[in-house]
Design a protein around this motif. Structure first.
Motif, short mmCIF file in Angstrom:
data_model
loop_
_atom_site.label_atom_id
_atom_site.label_comp_id
_atom_site.label_asym_id
_atom_site.label_seq_id
_atom_site.Cartn_x
_atom_site.Cartn_y
_atom_site.Cartn_z
N LEU A 14 0.59 -0.78 -0.23
CA LEU A 14 0.10 -0.59 -0.05
C LEU A 14 0.93 0.95 -0.05
CD1 LEU A 14 -3.30 -1.09 1.82
CD2 LEU A 14 -2.92 0.62 -0.28
N TYR A 114 -3.92 -0.26 -5.83
CA TYR A 114 -4.34 -0.87 -4.62
C TYR A 114 -6.15 -0.58 -3.71
CZ TYR A 114 -4.46 3.53 -1.16
OH TYR A 114 -3.68 4.12 0.32
N ASP A 115 -6.64 -0.13 -4.55
CA ASP A 115 -8.21 -1.04 -4.58
C ASP A 115 -7.93 -1.75 -3.59
OD1 ASP A 115 -10.50 0.90 -6.68
OD2 ASP A 115 -9.29 1.60 -4.91
N VAL A 118 -6.40 -2.60 -0.47
CA VAL A 118 -7.29 -2.21 0.90
C VAL A 118 -8.20 -3.19 0.87
CG1 VAL A 118 -9.17 -0.55 1.22
CG2 VAL A 118 -7.22 0.00 0.17
N MET A 121 -6.68 -5.78 2.95
CA MET A 121 -6.27 -5.83 3.83
C MET A 121 -7.89 -5.44 5.26
SD MET A 121 -3.88 -2.30 5.67
CE MET A 121 -3.18 -3.58 5.75
N ASP A 122 -9.32 -5.57 4.63
CA ASP A 122 -10.50 -5.53 4.61
C ASP A 122 -10.82 -6.75 5.40
OD1 ASP A 122 -12.68 -2.90 3.69
OD2 ASP A 122 -11.63 -3.30 5.58
N PHE A 125 -9.04 -8.25 8.39
CA PHE A 125 -9.49 -7.14 9.67
C PHE A 125 -10.66 -8.45 9.80
CE2 PHE A 125 -5.95 -4.75 11.20
CZ PHE A 125 -6.07 -3.88 10.38
N MET B 146 -9.01 7.59 -4.00
CA MET B 146 -7.55 6.45 -3.34
C MET B 146 -7.13 6.52 -1.95
SD MET B 146 -4.56 5.53 -6.29
CE MET B 146 -3.13 5.51 -4.77
N LYS B 149 -10.76 5.31 -0.02
CA LYS B 149 -10.51 3.99 -0.72
C LYS B 149 -9.86 4.04 0.92
CE LYS B 149 -13.28 1.40 -2.61
NZ LYS B 149 -13.11 1.26 -3.61
N ALA B 150 -8.56 4.55 1.69
CA ALA B 150 -7.70 4.24 2.55
C ALA B 150 -8.34 4.57 3.89
CB ALA B 150 -6.65 5.35 2.30
N GLN B 152 -11.69 4.13 4.68
CA GLN B 152 -12.66 2.97 4.87
C GLN B 152 -11.84 1.95 5.49
OE1 GLN B 152 -14.95 2.74 1.16
NE2 GLN B 152 -15.39 5.32 2.01
N ILE B 153 -10.69 1.73 5.37
CA ILE B 153 -9.98 0.16 5.80
C ILE B 153 -10.72 -0.70 7.22
CG2 ILE B 153 -7.88 -0.99 6.42
CD1 ILE B 153 -6.76 0.46 4.06
N GLY B 154 -10.92 -1.42 7.61
CA GLY B 154 -11.32 -1.62 8.71
C GLY B 154 -12.98 -1.71 9.12
N SER B 155 -13.28 -0.98 8.24
CA SER B 155 -14.91 -0.58 8.79
C SER B 155 -16.15 -1.16 7.73
CB SER B 155 -15.27 1.16 8.16
OG SER B 155 -14.96 1.25 7.03
#
Lengths: 136, 155
Positions: A14, A114-115, A118, A121-122, A125, B146, B149-150, B152-155
């Protein structure tokens, strides 16, 4: 718990992708600047090395920290994205070598990468969250 | 490397291209101006671009001075608007023009100096500036999306 190898790899990828976006933005902003040379980011090769997936590299076997290092060092923490200047060619009369079509398509590819990262990574988690809450 | 540096870089590109378009508009508007406050006809103006070094820490600037090849990422800046002295002014025979030479003894009798603005060149520059502006807008959108989007990680 959060320091797994895959999370660290995704985090580094990232970072490299964000740096790549900045480099492309700089290239496109300077598309009319005379004498400007484009740059790109080198990252994937060194990451592959660190993950131990590259084949055919001769790496010295060290049993003592004082042994000399042969081949690429493959500590994961040392992997950094580097910005490399591309002095090679010139497409126009004023010394500028930015190819706007190539740069725009790289931007699109980078955004999708990148998407995807992400999203990965989501998912990591949410797997952890699933395990912690016991699937409730 | 901050969160909004990519947006700053694209914004500098937008500003530079917009200024270039303004200068082109000025050239086209003054394509037939024979009288200026400085005297003489209007001279075509051009914009100078230069890559802008980003404001960064002393350590990275020191490393660059020592010869490391990683470039500065700061976008583009306009170095100045200068007059075009390489293209010569056009000399047109038009005795009815109020700025034509009135002295019968001069070899330029009846000639008037017109600006060195070539409309086709300005049109092509206008298209180039407009496309570069569009490209910068697209990159700014990509950077913004971008970043969002970053967040929103983990939500």
């Amino acid at each position: 718990m959060f320091d797994t190898r895959s999370l660290r790899a995704i985090e580094k990828a990232l970072d490299a992708s964000a740096l790549r976006q900045r480099v492309y933005a700089n290239d496109i902003a300077n598309v009319d600047t005379p004498g400007y040379k484009r740059s790109h980011v080198d990252f994937e090769a060194s990451l592959q090395n660190a993950l131990g997936e590259s084949e055919g590299d001769l790496v010295g076997f060290r049993t003592d920290p004082r042994h000399m290092q042969i081949g690429q060092p493959s500590t994961f923490a040392d992997v950094q994205p580097t910005v490399v200047l591309d002095n090679s060619s010139s497409l126009t009369n004023n010394g500028n070598n930015v190819d706007i079509d190539a740069e725009m398509s790289e931007v699109a590819k980078n955004q999708m990468t990148y998407d995807a990262l992400v999203k990965q990574m989501d998912m990591q988690f949410s797997m952890l969250k699933n395990v912690i809450t016991g699937g409730q | 490397m901050g969160l909004f540096d990519g947006l700053d870089i694209s914004a500098s590109g937008l500003t530079a291209e917009r200024l270039r378009l303004d200068v082109i508009a000025n050239n086209v508007a003054n394509a037939n101006t024979t009288r200026t406050p400085e005297g003489g006809p209007y001279r075509r103006e051009v914009v100078g671009f230069a890559a802008r070094p980003s404001s960064e820490s002393f350590a990275s600037q020191f490393n660059r001075a020592l010869g490391s090849t990683s470039p500065a990422l700061g976008g583009v800046e306009v170095t100045g608007v200068t007059q075009d002295t390489t293209n010569p002014l056009k000399r047109v025979y038009d005795p009815s023009n109020p700025d034509a030479v009135r002295n019968p003894a001069s070899p330029d009798y009846g000639y008037v100096l017109m600006p060195n603005v070539d409309i086709s060149t300005e049109m092509i520059d206008m298209i180039s500036a407009s496309r570069a502006y569009d490209a910068n807008v697209t990159v700014l959108d990509a950077s913004k999306s971008m970043t969002m989007k970053a967040l929103q990680i983990g939500s």
